[in-house]
Design a protein around this motif. Structure first.
Motif, PDB file in Angstrom:
ATOM      1  N   LEU A  10       0.809  -1.221   0.000  1.00 50.55           N
ATOM      2  CA  LEU A  10       0.000   0.000   0.000  1.00 50.55           C
ATOM      3  C   LEU A  10       0.839   1.266   0.000  1.00 50.55           C
ATOM      4  CD1 LEU A  10      -2.885  -0.995   2.451  1.00 50.55           C
ATOM      5  CD2 LEU A  10      -2.868  -1.030  -0.050  1.00 50.55           C
ATOM      6  N   GLY A  11       2.148   1.118  -0.019  1.00 54.01           N
ATOM      7  CA  GLY A  11       3.028   2.278  -0.155  1.00 54.01           C
ATOM      8  C   GLY A  11       2.874   3.285   0.962  1.00 54.01           C
ATOM      9  N   VAL A  12       2.900   4.580   0.598  1.00 56.97           N
ATOM     10  CA  VAL A  12       2.855   5.638   1.613  1.00 56.97           C
ATOM     11  C   VAL A  12       1.506   5.667   2.327  1.00 56.97           C
ATOM     12  CG1 VAL A  12       4.596   7.072   0.476  1.00 56.97           C
ATOM     13  CG2 VAL A  12       2.195   7.347  -0.144  1.00 56.97           C
ATOM     14  N   ARG A  13       0.448   5.287   1.622  1.00 56.79           N
ATOM     15  CA  ARG A  13      -0.854   5.234   2.295  1.00 56.79           C
ATOM     16  C   ARG A  13      -0.851   4.149   3.387  1.00 56.79           C
ATOM     17  NH1 ARG A  13      -4.768   8.323   0.047  1.00 56.79           N
ATOM     18  NH2 ARG A  13      -4.489   8.997  -2.120  1.00 56.79           N
ATOM     19  N   GLY A  14      -0.154   3.065   3.143  1.00 57.43           N
ATOM     20  CA  GLY A  14      -0.035   2.020   4.149  1.00 57.43           C
ATOM     21  C   GLY A  14       0.696   2.504   5.394  1.00 57.43           C
ATOM     22  N   ALA A  15       1.751   3.327   5.193  1.00 54.71           N
ATOM     23  CA  ALA A  15       2.476   3.883   6.338  1.00 54.71           C
ATOM     24  C   ALA A  15       1.563   4.787   7.161  1.00 54.71           C
ATOM     25  CB  ALA A  15       3.693   4.663   5.851  1.00 54.71           C
ATOM     26  N   ALA A  16       0.768   5.620   6.475  1.00 61.59           N
ATOM     27  CA  ALA A  16      -0.152   6.515   7.185  1.00 61.59           C
ATOM     28  C   ALA A  16      -1.250   5.732   7.895  1.00 61.59           C
ATOM     29  CB  ALA A  16      -0.755   7.517   6.201  1.00 61.59           C
ATOM     30  N   LEU A  17      -1.756   4.677   7.242  1.00 62.53           N
ATOM     31  CA  LEU A  17      -2.777   3.839   7.881  1.00 62.53           C
ATOM     32  C   LEU A  17      -2.221   3.142   9.118  1.00 62.53           C
ATOM     33  CD1 LEU A  17      -4.496   2.238   4.758  1.00 62.53           C
ATOM     34  CD2 LEU A  17      -5.555   3.803   6.397  1.00 62.53           C
ATOM     35  N   GLY A  18      -0.956   2.720   9.055  1.00 64.82           N
ATOM     36  CA  GLY A  18      -0.326   2.111  10.215  1.00 64.82           C
ATOM     37  C   GLY A  18      -0.260   3.069  11.393  1.00 64.82           C
ATOM     38  N   THR A  19       0.077   4.323  11.106  1.00 61.71           N
ATOM     39  CA  THR A  19       0.108   5.344  12.158  1.00 61.71           C
ATOM     40  C   THR A  19      -1.278   5.562  12.743  1.00 61.71           C
ATOM     41  OG1 THR A  19       1.988   6.452  11.125  1.00 61.71           O
ATOM     42  CG2 THR A  19       0.657   7.744  12.669  1.00 61.71           C
ATOM     43  N   GLY A  20      -2.284   5.650  11.857  1.00 66.42           N
ATOM     44  CA  GLY A  20      -3.653   5.840  12.340  1.00 66.42           C
ATOM     45  C   GLY A  20      -4.129   4.683  13.193  1.00 66.42           C
ATOM     46  N   GLY A  21      -3.819   3.456  12.786  1.00 70.21           N
ATOM     47  CA  GLY A  21      -4.200   2.288  13.579  1.00 70.21           C
ATOM     48  C   GLY A  21      -3.523   2.268  14.937  1.00 70.21           C
ATOM     49  N   ALA A  22      -2.248   2.647  14.962  1.00 76.52           N
ATOM     50  CA  ALA A  22      -1.516   2.694  16.232  1.00 76.52           C
ATOM     51  C   ALA A  22      -2.106   3.752  17.156  1.00 76.52           C
ATOM     52  CB  ALA A  22      -0.041   2.968  15.974  1.00 76.52           C
ATOM     53  N   MET A  23      -2.498   4.906  16.599  1.00 72.99           N
ATOM     54  CA  MET A  23      -3.105   5.962  17.413  1.00 72.99           C
ATOM     55  C   MET A  23      -4.478   5.542  17.940  1.00 72.99           C
ATOM     56  SD  MET A  23      -1.141   8.580  17.907  1.00 72.99           S
ATOM     57  CE  MET A  23       0.186   7.395  18.108  1.00 72.99           C
ATOM     58  N   LEU A  24      -5.216   4.768  17.146  1.00 72.64           N
ATOM     59  CA  LEU A  24      -6.497   4.232  17.616  1.00 72.64           C
ATOM     60  C   LEU A  24      -6.275   3.327  18.826  1.00 72.64           C
ATOM     61  CD1 LEU A  24      -9.499   3.498  17.460  1.00 72.64           C
ATOM     62  CD2 LEU A  24      -8.935   1.868  15.642  1.00 72.64           C
ATOM     63  N   LEU A  25      -5.295   2.451  18.742  1.00 70.31           N
ATOM     64  CA  LEU A  25      -4.971   1.577  19.867  1.00 70.31           C
ATOM     65  C   LEU A  25      -4.502   2.385  21.067  1.00 70.31           C
ATOM     66  CD1 LEU A  25      -4.445  -1.236  21.089  1.00 70.31           C
ATOM     67  CD2 LEU A  25      -2.187  -1.182  20.006  1.00 70.31           C
TER      68      LEU A  25
END
Length: 467
Positions: free
Chosen positions: A191-206
């Motif tokens: 997912l490229g750069v969008r995957g990196a941003a989604l990973g950050t968002g998921g971590a912040m949700l947790l």
């Protein structure tokens, strides 16, 4: 054994510093590592253009960081003072106000950021593939701004009660989650750069979920009420008034960085720009542990001030100030004694001129006095002196801009170093004088009833009294 309100009010202050500073420092280091995760993974698995895209939109992330400062400083000040004053009424609505403000601010930031990401990236100089990568990353990242705001501000609420170890643990879990999610989305799902941003968002949700369960399950000394969307206007106004100084300090960082690096680029060459970049990174990394000490200072000052122990809260500033200076001295010694090997870690195979090393030493010496300003600034925020904190934040920029515009005209690139040194010395001196003056204004005899006041929007409000 975790520090309790009783410990803040009665334990030896040096003992409190030794107990609270390590988890605070560790927490700051963990957060700094978290900021590098996306860049490392994208640079390694997507490519240089993608990494350049993340770099060029990095200043835009300061928008959310500024709002985090706005909420965190205000809610932490109110929380710690209400604990000291034993005022559960003010504590009951804290989390509700924080949740509602996070949602409202995130709605504005997410909408504006998603719609304007490409335009803003172009204004920052992005073109071609770099523009595409930067836009995609920021559009995805900003959609998770609610979880970022809520996660980081609730963490500060936990820290305001003195539970720095618990806050550090949750931060570490979020960092590991970010690393795992980003690696899976970027490398595994492509997912490229969008995957990196989604990973950050998921971590912040947790991160937000972990902090909320801690606060709502009675693991905090705060008397929080049922979670709901609600704005208690007097409490909201006080939080925003106190937090406005932190917001300004964060928001002006973008302008400061642009002005500094534009000046280096204008007056110097590529080698001087690279050297300054290395100096800036060493300086920024060296000062990071002090922010961990400041996180321990905030509840110490706020709880004692709320309990009416004004002299103890002031003594805490002096103790933590000395602790910060001592820590910085230890951290700075390698740079002061062996500047070339330290800078060589970032600029290998580079021959450094004696004048360049002298300017590096100058900034590292000035670094030692920064606790004079930072501890005083935290004191004003923790005690609710909103007007003083905001005035100092604005006044620093009024001092910074003329120095950085004038001195390089006379001395070129060396003038930038002299300007930064002069600004830090002048600002530390002013804050030290204002802090001393403030100590005299709020000092009360030990027998004075616990009646703390909060300056909010230029007004003095009584926040609690217990017999």
């Amino acid at each position: 054994m975790r520090p309790t309100t009783h410990a803040f009010l009665h334990d030896n202050l040096w003992h409190l510093l030794r107990r609270l500073a390590p988890p605070g420092i560790a927490g700051m280091l963990i957060v700094s590592v978290n900021a590098l995760v996306d860049a490392v993974l994208v640079g390694r698995w997507v490519g240089p253009a993608a990494l350049a895209g993340l770099t060029v939109v990095f200043p835009l992330t300061l928008i959310v960081s500024s709002l985090v400062g706005l909420l965190s400083a205000g809610v932490a000040s109110v929380a710690s003072r209400s604990l000291g004053a034993d005022d559960p009424t003010r504590q009951r609505e804290l989390l509700n106000v924080l949740l509602t403000l996070s949602l409202l601010l995130a709605a504005v930031v997410s909408t504006a950021g998603y719609c304007c990401a490409s335009t803003w990236a172009q204004l920052l100089g992005a073109t071609g593939a770099v523009l595409d990568y930067g836009t995609a990353y920021y559009q995805t990242l900003v959609l998770g701004s609610f979880f970022t705001l809520l996660g980081l501000s609730t963490s500060m609420l936990i820290r305001a009660t003195g539970q720095l170890r618990q806050a550090m643990t949750y931060a570490a879990v979020a960092v590991l989650a970010n690393l795992g999610l980003a690696a899976l989305l970027v490398r595994g799902l492509h997912l490229g750069v969008r995957g990196a941003a989604l990973g950050t968002g998921g971590a912040m949700l947790l991160y937000a979920a972990l902090n909320l369960q801690h606060l709502l399950r009675g693991r905090t000394p705060l008397a929080l009420g049922p979670l709901r969307l609600r704005l208690d206007w007097p409490l909201t106004r006080e939080i925003l008034a106190i937090g406005s100084s932190a917001f300004l300090m964060q928001a002006t960082q973008f302008g400061r960085q642009v002005l500094i690096f534009k000046s280096v680029t204008h007056y110097g060459n590529v080698a001087e720009l690279a050297f300054f970049g290395a100096v800036n990174r060493v300086y920024s990394f060296s000062i990071l542990p002090v922010f961990g000490i400041l996180q321990a200072l905030q509840p110490t000052v706020g709880i004692n001030h709320g309990a009416g122990q004004y002299r103890r809260s002031q003594q805490a500033v002096r103790v933590f100030r000395l602790g910060g200076i001592g820590l910085l001295l230890l951290i700075s010694l390698p740079s002061l004694l062996f500047p070339a090997p330290v800078l060589g870690l970032l600029l290998p195979a580079t021959a450094f001129a004696a004048a360049d090393l002298a300017r590096f030493r100058l900034l590292m010496l000035v670094l030692l006095i920064t606790p004079l300003a930072s501890t005083g600034y935290v004191y004003f925020q923790a005690t609710g002196q909103a007007r003083l904190a905001t005035t100092l934040a604005v006044g620093r920029e009024a001092l910074f801009v003329p120095l950085l515009l004038l001195l390089p005209r006379w001395w070129g690139v060396p003038g930038i170093y002299y300007g930064l040194a002069a600004e830090n010395v002048c600002y530390a001196s002013v804050v030290l004088l204002v802090t001393t003056w403030s100590f005299r204004q709020v000092a009360r005899p030990a027998s004075t009833p616990r009646l703390p006041t909060v300056e909010s929007l230029g007004e003095t409000q009584t926040v609690g009294q217990r017999n």
